[in-house]
Design a protein around this motif. Structure first.
Motif, short mmCIF file in Angstrom:
data_model
loop_
_atom_site.label_atom_id
_atom_site.label_comp_id
_atom_site.label_asym_id
_atom_site.label_seq_id
_atom_site.Cartn_x
_atom_site.Cartn_y
_atom_site.Cartn_z
N PHE A 1 28.56 37.51 38.96
CA PHE A 1 29.87 37.57 38.33
C PHE A 1 30.58 38.88 38.67
O PHE A 1 31.78 38.89 38.99
CB PHE A 1 29.73 37.43 36.81
CG PHE A 1 29.35 36.06 36.35
CD1 PHE A 1 30.32 35.09 36.10
CD2 PHE A 1 28.02 35.70 36.17
CE1 PHE A 1 29.98 33.82 35.67
CE2 PHE A 1 27.67 34.43 35.75
CZ PHE A 1 28.65 33.49 35.50
N ALA A 2 29.86 39.99 38.59
CA ALA A 2 30.46 41.30 38.87
C ALA A 2 30.90 41.40 40.34
O ALA A 2 31.98 41.92 40.64
CB ALA A 2 29.48 42.41 38.53
N SER A 3 30.06 40.91 41.23
CA SER A 3 30.38 41.00 42.67
C SER A 3 31.62 40.17 43.01
O SER A 3 32.53 40.64 43.70
CB SER A 3 29.19 40.54 43.51
OG SER A 3 28.07 41.35 43.29
N TYR A 4 31.65 38.94 42.51
CA TYR A 4 32.78 38.07 42.85
C TYR A 4 34.06 38.55 42.17
O TYR A 4 35.16 38.38 42.71
CB TYR A 4 32.48 36.63 42.48
CG TYR A 4 33.33 35.62 43.21
CD1 TYR A 4 33.15 35.42 44.57
CD2 TYR A 4 34.33 34.90 42.57
CE1 TYR A 4 33.93 34.51 45.27
CE2 TYR A 4 35.12 33.99 43.25
CZ TYR A 4 34.92 33.80 44.60
OH TYR A 4 35.70 32.91 45.29
N ALA A 5 33.94 39.16 40.98
CA ALA A 5 35.13 39.70 40.32
C ALA A 5 35.74 40.83 41.12
O ALA A 5 36.96 41.06 41.07
CB ALA A 5 34.77 40.18 38.91
N ALA A 6 34.92 41.57 41.90
CA ALA A 6 35.44 42.66 42.71
C ALA A 6 36.38 42.17 43.81
O ALA A 6 37.24 42.92 44.28
CB ALA A 6 34.28 43.46 43.33
N THR A 7 36.22 40.92 44.21
CA THR A 7 37.12 40.39 45.25
C THR A 7 38.53 40.14 44.73
O THR A 7 39.42 39.78 45.50
CB THR A 7 36.55 39.08 45.83
OG1 THR A 7 36.52 38.07 44.80
CG2 THR A 7 35.14 39.28 46.36
N ALA A 8 38.75 40.34 43.43
CA ALA A 8 40.09 40.14 42.86
C ALA A 8 41.09 41.16 43.37
O ALA A 8 42.29 40.97 43.20
CB ALA A 8 40.01 40.21 41.32
N THR A 9 40.61 42.24 43.99
CA THR A 9 41.54 43.24 44.53
C THR A 9 42.16 42.79 45.86
O THR A 9 42.98 43.53 46.41
CB THR A 9 40.81 44.57 44.76
OG1 THR A 9 39.75 44.38 45.71
CG2 THR A 9 40.25 45.10 43.46
N THR A 10 41.77 41.63 46.36
CA THR A 10 42.35 41.14 47.62
C THR A 10 43.87 41.08 47.51
O THR A 10 44.41 40.41 46.63
CB THR A 10 41.82 39.74 47.95
OG1 THR A 10 40.39 39.77 48.02
CG2 THR A 10 42.38 39.25 49.28
N PRO A 11 44.60 41.78 48.39
CA PRO A 11 46.06 41.76 48.29
C PRO A 11 46.63 40.37 48.61
O PRO A 11 46.01 39.58 49.33
CB PRO A 11 46.50 42.78 49.35
CG PRO A 11 45.29 43.61 49.62
CD PRO A 11 44.12 42.70 49.42
N ASN A 12 47.80 40.11 48.07
CA ASN A 12 48.48 38.85 48.35
C ASN A 12 49.14 38.96 49.73
O ASN A 12 50.28 39.40 49.86
CB ASN A 12 49.53 38.59 47.26
CG ASN A 12 50.32 37.31 47.50
OD1 ASN A 12 49.94 36.48 48.34
ND2 ASN A 12 51.41 37.15 46.79
N ILE A 13 48.41 38.56 50.75
CA ILE A 13 48.88 38.72 52.12
C ILE A 13 50.13 37.89 52.39
O ILE A 13 51.03 38.30 53.12
CB ILE A 13 47.76 38.37 53.13
CG1 ILE A 13 48.19 38.62 54.58
CG2 ILE A 13 47.29 36.94 52.95
CD1 ILE A 13 48.43 40.05 54.91
#
Length: 429
Positions: free
Chosen positions: A148-160
């Motif tokens: 859960f913690a690892s996948y939540a970190a991908t939330a910083t992906t910018p809106n390309i």
């Protein structure tokens, strides 16, 4: 000069010798002018990508955008394959989507305030490391909370997609026709990536390694973002000074429309998967499901060469088209359903292009990327709501009845336009 001669006592003036007359060069035959090349359907796009720097940032944009359709499928297949639990896989991806809804607008606000390259690169690195951490935790059998913690970190992906649209808006300021073509291209790119991404992810996870989909998506995201942000000449300038106006307040009337449109997307996918499974297609249902995205992609490119239509006109067409799969499903035949999905997809692209143009018109100056991210967040929320509701309808009333949900959501989206203001804080470029 005349010649002089003396004859006796008489001075005689002699005429000068005639100089040779140069030959007159022949007049060359006039070459008939070449007939003008008739305008082709791709001419608006040729003119678009003739602008300096546009091909470079578009290449990076497409590379970084393809993983958006890969991450969810890759995570589910990897976690379910290694841990044997689809419930865990679904919970992890749902947590990531919720985190993206919270973190995405803040990332977009920082991009508007400090510039695309300065914020997007470190934000992408965090998401990249989150994907690597997810692979390691799944592979090593780490506790479930680490997933859960690892996948939540991908939330910083910018809106390309939002950053790319912001660049087009900066480059095409004052040219509304070219801006419409650019927005249509961006919508077609969205559909293409969300059509190809899951197919590529499923292939990598099932044929290569369960972790191959996530690793490939992370590598494409980082590479594409580095290429995109390296094109500094097309980056919108950062405006100094205080920022007035709230994107959330400006977009308030449009958010219900985007939410309802997301319900259309999410419920249509679940209803189609369930109905095709009931027809016994199994793995062969993939190409049929892709027809909706393919129709939207083609319609988006075609719409970019046409005069833009009003938002209500597009929504009326979408509401009518969304009733077609419902009617086709009642026949129990595959061919009518496939045609209906294709037509339904073709109706969504003009709606998305036109509604995103309204976002450009309503958002305060200098906060475009934040506004675009808010719109995308509302769509994602609608997709989740539509998928969950459609799943309940499938279990209780059957897959054919579940097709009534996207039709009803399209009608709600049409009704939501009654509160969309006609005026705007600034004109669309």
């Amino acid at each position: 000069m005349p010649l002089m001669a003396v004859t006796g006592s008489t001075l005689v003036l002699a005429a000068p010798p005639a100089s040779p007359v140069p030959p007159v060069p022949p007049i060359p035959a006039r070459t008939p002018p070449r007939p003008a090349r008739p305008a082709g359907p791709l001419d608006p796009y040729r003119r678009l990508f003739a602008l300096p720097g546009t091909r470079g940032f578009t290449a990076g944009n497409l590379l970084a955008r393809l993983p958006m359709g890969m991450f969810g499928v890759s995570a589910v297949m990897m976690i379910a394959g290694q841990r044997g639990s689809y419930a865990l896989a679904g919970a992890v991806t749902a947590t990531g989507l919720a985190a993206t809804a919270l973190v995405g607008p803040w990332t977009a606000r920082l991009i508007d305030r400090h510039g695309q390259a300065r914020i997007a690169v470190p934000a992408t690195l965090i998401a990249f490391l989150g994907s690597l951490s997810l692979v390691v935790c799944v592979r090593t059998g780490a506790p479930a909370w680490t997933l859960f913690a690892s996948y939540a970190a991908t939330a910083t992906t910018p809106n390309i997609g939002g950053m790319s649209r912001a660049r087009w808006t900066h480059l095409l300021r004052g040219d509304s026709k070219a801006h419409h073509t650019a927005m249509s291209f961006e919508q077609a790119a969205d559909e293409l990536c969300f059509m190809l991404g899951p197919v590529l992810a499923a292939f990598l996870c099932s044929v290569v390694l369960p972790e191959a989909g996530t690793l490939t998506a992370a590598a494409l995201l980082l590479t594409g973002m580095l290429v995109f942000t390296s094109c500094r000449a097309t980056q919108p300038p950062v405006k100094a000074g205080p920022r007035h106006g709230s994107p959330l307040r400006a977009l308030g009337p449009l958010l219900p429309l985007f939410l309802a449109t997301g319900v259309v997307f999410g419920s249509m996918e679940i209803a189609s998967i369930a109905h095709l499974s009931a027809l016994g297609l199994g793995a062969a249902s993939g190409p049929v499901l892709a027809l909706q995205a393919a129709g939207s992609c083609a319609a988006g490119l075609l719409y970019g060469t046409m005069r833009p239509r009003g938002l209500r006109t597009c929504l009326v067409a979408m509401a009518a088209a969304m009733a077609l799969p419902w009617l086709a499903a009642s026949t129990g035949s595959l061919v009518p359903l496939a045609c209906a999905l294709l037509l339904a997809g073709m109706a969504t692209a003009p709606t998305m292009v036109t509604s995103m143009s309204r976002v450009h018109a309503l958002i305060p100056e200098g906060r475009l990327n934040e506004g675009m991210t808010l719109a995308v967040t509302a769509i994602f929320a609608g997709i989740s709501l539509g998928a969950a509701t459609a799943g309940t309808l499938v279990d209780r009333l059957g897959p054919a009845t579940a097709y009534a949900l996207p039709a009803a959501a399209a009608v709600l989206a049409l009704a939501a336009t009654k509160v969309v203001p006609v005026s705007s804080t600034r004109d669309v470029p």
